[in-house]
Design an enzyme around this catalytic site. Structure first.
Site, PDB file in Angstrom:
ATOM      1  N   LYS A 106       0.822  -1.229   0.000  1.00 58.16           N
ATOM      2  CA  LYS A 106       0.000   0.000   0.000  1.00 58.16           C
ATOM      3  C   LYS A 106       0.843   1.260   0.000  1.00 58.16           C
ATOM      4  O   LYS A 106       0.482   2.257  -0.605  1.00 58.16           O
ATOM      5  CB  LYS A 106      -0.963   0.013   1.187  1.00 58.16           C
ATOM      6  CG  LYS A 106      -0.295  -0.125   2.547  1.00 58.16           C
ATOM      7  CD  LYS A 106      -0.499  -1.490   3.128  1.00 58.16           C
ATOM      8  CE  LYS A 106       0.234  -1.655   4.436  1.00 58.16           C
ATOM      9  NZ  LYS A 106      -0.120  -2.874   5.112  1.00 58.16           N
ATOM     10  N   GLU A 130      -5.133  -5.617  -4.801  1.00 60.17           N
ATOM     11  CA  GLU A 130      -6.279  -5.844  -3.894  1.00 60.17           C
ATOM     12  C   GLU A 130      -5.847  -5.961  -2.429  1.00 60.17           C
ATOM     13  O   GLU A 130      -6.490  -5.434  -1.518  1.00 60.17           O
ATOM     14  CB  GLU A 130      -7.001  -7.136  -4.309  1.00 60.17           C
ATOM     15  CG  GLU A 130      -8.154  -7.521  -3.413  1.00 60.17           C
ATOM     16  CD  GLU A 130      -9.277  -6.501  -3.447  1.00 60.17           C
ATOM     17  OE1 GLU A 130      -9.851  -6.309  -4.523  1.00 60.17           O
ATOM     18  OE2 GLU A 130      -9.567  -5.881  -2.405  1.00 60.17           O
ATOM     19  N   ILE A 137     -10.062  -8.735   2.580  1.00 57.56           N
ATOM     20  CA  ILE A 137     -11.404  -8.229   2.231  1.00 57.56           C
ATOM     21  C   ILE A 137     -11.389  -7.728   0.783  1.00 57.56           C
ATOM     22  O   ILE A 137     -10.560  -6.881   0.443  1.00 57.56           O
ATOM     23  CB  ILE A 137     -11.806  -7.052   3.159  1.00 57.56           C
ATOM     24  CG1 ILE A 137     -11.704  -7.449   4.633  1.00 57.56           C
ATOM     25  CG2 ILE A 137     -13.184  -6.561   2.821  1.00 57.56           C
ATOM     26  CD1 ILE A 137     -11.864  -6.269   5.586  1.00 57.56           C
ATOM     27  N   GLU A 191       4.429  -3.826  14.689  1.00 53.17           N
ATOM     28  CA  GLU A 191       5.822  -3.917  14.274  1.00 53.17           C
ATOM     29  C   GLU A 191       6.725  -3.253  15.311  1.00 53.17           C
ATOM     30  O   GLU A 191       6.259  -2.478  16.154  1.00 53.17           O
ATOM     31  CB  GLU A 191       5.988  -3.206  12.940  1.00 53.17           C
ATOM     32  CG  GLU A 191       4.987  -3.701  11.929  1.00 53.17           C
ATOM     33  CD  GLU A 191       5.539  -3.794  10.541  1.00 53.17           C
ATOM     34  OE1 GLU A 191       6.723  -3.466  10.350  1.00 53.17           O
ATOM     35  OE2 GLU A 191       4.792  -4.215   9.659  1.00 53.17           O
ATOM     36  N   ASP A 202      -0.565   4.534   7.840  1.00 47.85           N
ATOM     37  CA  ASP A 202      -0.966   3.372   7.039  1.00 47.85           C
ATOM     38  C   ASP A 202      -2.445   3.489   6.646  1.00 47.85           C
ATOM     39  O   ASP A 202      -2.820   3.199   5.508  1.00 47.85           O
ATOM     40  CB  ASP A 202      -0.713   2.102   7.866  1.00 47.85           C
ATOM     41  CG  ASP A 202      -1.190   0.855   7.165  1.00 47.85           C
ATOM     42  OD1 ASP A 202      -0.509   0.405   6.225  1.00 47.85           O
ATOM     43  OD2 ASP A 202      -2.258   0.329   7.546  1.00 47.85           O
ATOM     44  N   LYS A 206      -4.154   3.831   2.733  1.00 49.56           N
ATOM     45  CA  LYS A 206      -5.262   3.021   2.211  1.00 49.56           C
ATOM     46  C   LYS A 206      -6.454   3.900   1.842  1.00 49.56           C
ATOM     47  O   LYS A 206      -7.129   3.662   0.834  1.00 49.56           O
ATOM     48  CB  LYS A 206      -5.660   1.969   3.243  1.00 49.56           C
ATOM     49  CG  LYS A 206      -4.552   0.944   3.493  1.00 49.56           C
ATOM     50  CD  LYS A 206      -4.789   0.169   4.763  1.00 49.56           C
ATOM     51  CE  LYS A 206      -3.724  -0.883   5.022  1.00 49.56           C
ATOM     52  NZ  LYS A 206      -3.802  -1.455   6.372  1.00 49.56           N
TER      53      LYS A 206
END
Ligand SMILES: NC(=O)c1ccc[n+]([C@@H]2O[C@H](COP(=O)([O-])OP(=O)(O)OC[C@H]3O[C@@H](n4cnc5c(N)ncnc54)[C@H](OP(=O)(O)O)[C@@H]3O)[C@@H](O)[C@H]2O)c1
Length: 437
Positions: A106, A130, A137, A191, A202, A206
């Site tokens: 991403k 995807e 999902i 992480e 993040d 997205k």
């Protein structure tokens, strides 16, 4: 027998290992659906131990990603290295070699997507991602192929499992942020450097992809107002419960009549009866509302070797079907035709409207509430509910839920309120997502 489709994987860590396992374990099923076998031809990883653990057949493993890209026998390259350095180079090299590329990266697609879509288009190959949003999902496929008859009105997403896991534990057990984060790291849910996950970056990556697909344009990451969950305290989660709400790190996008789009990421209170509020732990969900379809909800595992690997393999089969049928450009990577996409107008944060949860810290004296509510009134902010703690010689919490208000007015009111002598600490502000906001 018809020609098999040959796959080359670069990066055999968590997700790459999942992809290898699915291609090996479910090869019969995949062939039944595709019509020809899908064969793992090369797997590259810089770590010899990672490769050895996969037990690959002779001649498949390599330490060099470019050996995969340049192997004339590979039809589709899977990039699962991560980051936007070598991953970008490998992707561009794969396109130049006429290879389709599937990824879960991403960060790369959100920051270099336009360059990569254009390079893929020039090379006549596909770039599929995807797994980059919502792990297993199939939300991007739905955005590209299922909502094509709808005008998208809004999207609400819980699309970072680490942040959702931390907030769920804090809500359920009253634990503080720091210890829960440390535990999440020990359990492998966060992480070693959790910045991207807990600071909302993040989620913003997205959301940029979702917004681009939903509204047919480009959105820069700088245009997405992004706040993380570091500042959330257990006391706020308790007050949220008192208001019948939960706090979630939400990605929010809304289309307005004037053509502007709201795109923001921040901790948000949501009524606990709403389905999205019930998405707990490492699970993800995206609610999409279209003008014809109404509200839809996509739910599932947003990360992990198998769930994310499943989305990667789904893309591999989609690409392989197009290879078999000689189809090109059937589905544009960002849902709209490239020449129909243009930069989106993102509504400035100061102009958004929301309900607000405010936890002020004030001295316990007569007249304090009157002073504060007077200043809110002067800025067109009306108060829906107040919770005032019992008497104390020290500062106390004054918790306010507002009616719908404009962010700019709220910020101006708070600046004046925090300058009052009776206010002794900065105010905690959490936006509240409600049907009337
Ligand atoms: N993990 C998830 O649940 C998840 C979910 C959604 C999306 N993603 C995305 O999927 C991608 C992969 O994530 P991951 O969690 O699988 O990462 P990972 O476990 O760190 O795996 C990456 C692998 O690539 C190897 N590598 C690094 N540089 C390489 C190079 N130049 N050539 C060949 N191999 C190289 C690494 O080896 P070393 O160990 O030697 O560095 C490591 O084995 C990322 O873009 C991530 O954002 C992951």
């Amino acid at each position: 027998m018809a020609q098999a489709i040959h796959i080359g994987v670069i990066g055999a860590g968590t997700v790459g290992g999942g992809v290898v396992s699915i291609l090996q374990g479910n090869c019969g099923l995949i062939e039944q659906r595709l019509g020809v076998p899908m064969q793992l031809r090369r797997v590259a990883d810089s770590n010899p131990a990672t490769l050895a653990a996969l037990g690959l057949p002779e001649g498949v493993a390599t330490h060099d990603g470019f050996a995969v890209v340049n192997d004339p026998d590979v039809h589709v390259v899977v990039e699962l290295v991560g980051g936007d350095g070598i991953a970008r180079e490998l992707t561009l090299a794969a396109f130049a070699a006429g290879k389709h590329v599937v990824t879960a990266n991403k960060a790369l697609v959100a920051t270099h997507g336009e360059e990569l879509f254009s390079a893929a288009n020039k090379a006549g190959v596909q770039y599929m991602f995807e797994a980059a949003v919502g792990g297993g999902i199939p939300i991007l496929r739905a955005m590209r192929e299922s909502f094509t008859g709808d005008r998208i009105e809004s999207m609400l997403g819980i699309i970072n499992g680490t942040a959702n896991y931390i907030l769920t534990r804090m809500t359920d057990n009253g634990e503080a942020f720091g210890p829960v984060l440390a535990d999440a790291q020990a359990l492998g849910y966060a992480e070693a450097d959790p910045t991207y996950d807990i600071d909302g970056i993040d989620t913003a990556h997205k959301l940029a992809l979702l917004v681009g697909m939903a509204f047919g344009g480009q959105v820069g990451l700088d245009d997405i107002h992004t706040e993380g969950i570091r500042g959330i305290e257990p006391v706020d989660l308790d007050y949220a419960k008192a208001f019948g709400c939960k706090v979630k790190l939400l990605a929010i996008a809304k289309a307005h009549q004037d053509g502007s789009i709201e795109a923001r990421v921040h901790p948000t209170m949501v009524d606990q009866s709403r389905l999205i509020a019930q998405v707990d732990g490492v699970f993800n969900a995206v609610a999409v509302t279209g003008d014809r379809v109404g509200e839809t909800l996509f739910y599932g595992q947003g990360a992990g070797a198998m769930a994310t690997g499943s989305a990667v393999v789904g893309d591999l089969v989609a690409v392989a079907r197009d290879i078999r049928t000689g189809s090109r450009d059937r589905v544009p990577p960002m849902a709209f035709q490239a020449d129909q996409r243009s930069p989106l107008t993102i509504r400035p944060m100061a102009q958004i409207e929301s309900l607000y949860y405010l936890r002020l810290t004030v001295v316990d004296e007569p007249g304090v509430l009157a002073d504060i509510s007077g200043l809110f009134g002067q800025h067109q902010i009306s108060i829906a509910r107040v919770i005032q703690e019992g008497q104390s010689s020290e500062s106390v919490a004054l918790v306010i839920m507002t009616h719908r208000a404009r962010e700019q007015n709220l910020r101006q009111a708070l600046a004046e309120i925090e300058a009052l002598n009776c206010v002794t600490a900065p105010t905690t502000v959490i936006r509240v997502e409600s049907d009337d906001a």
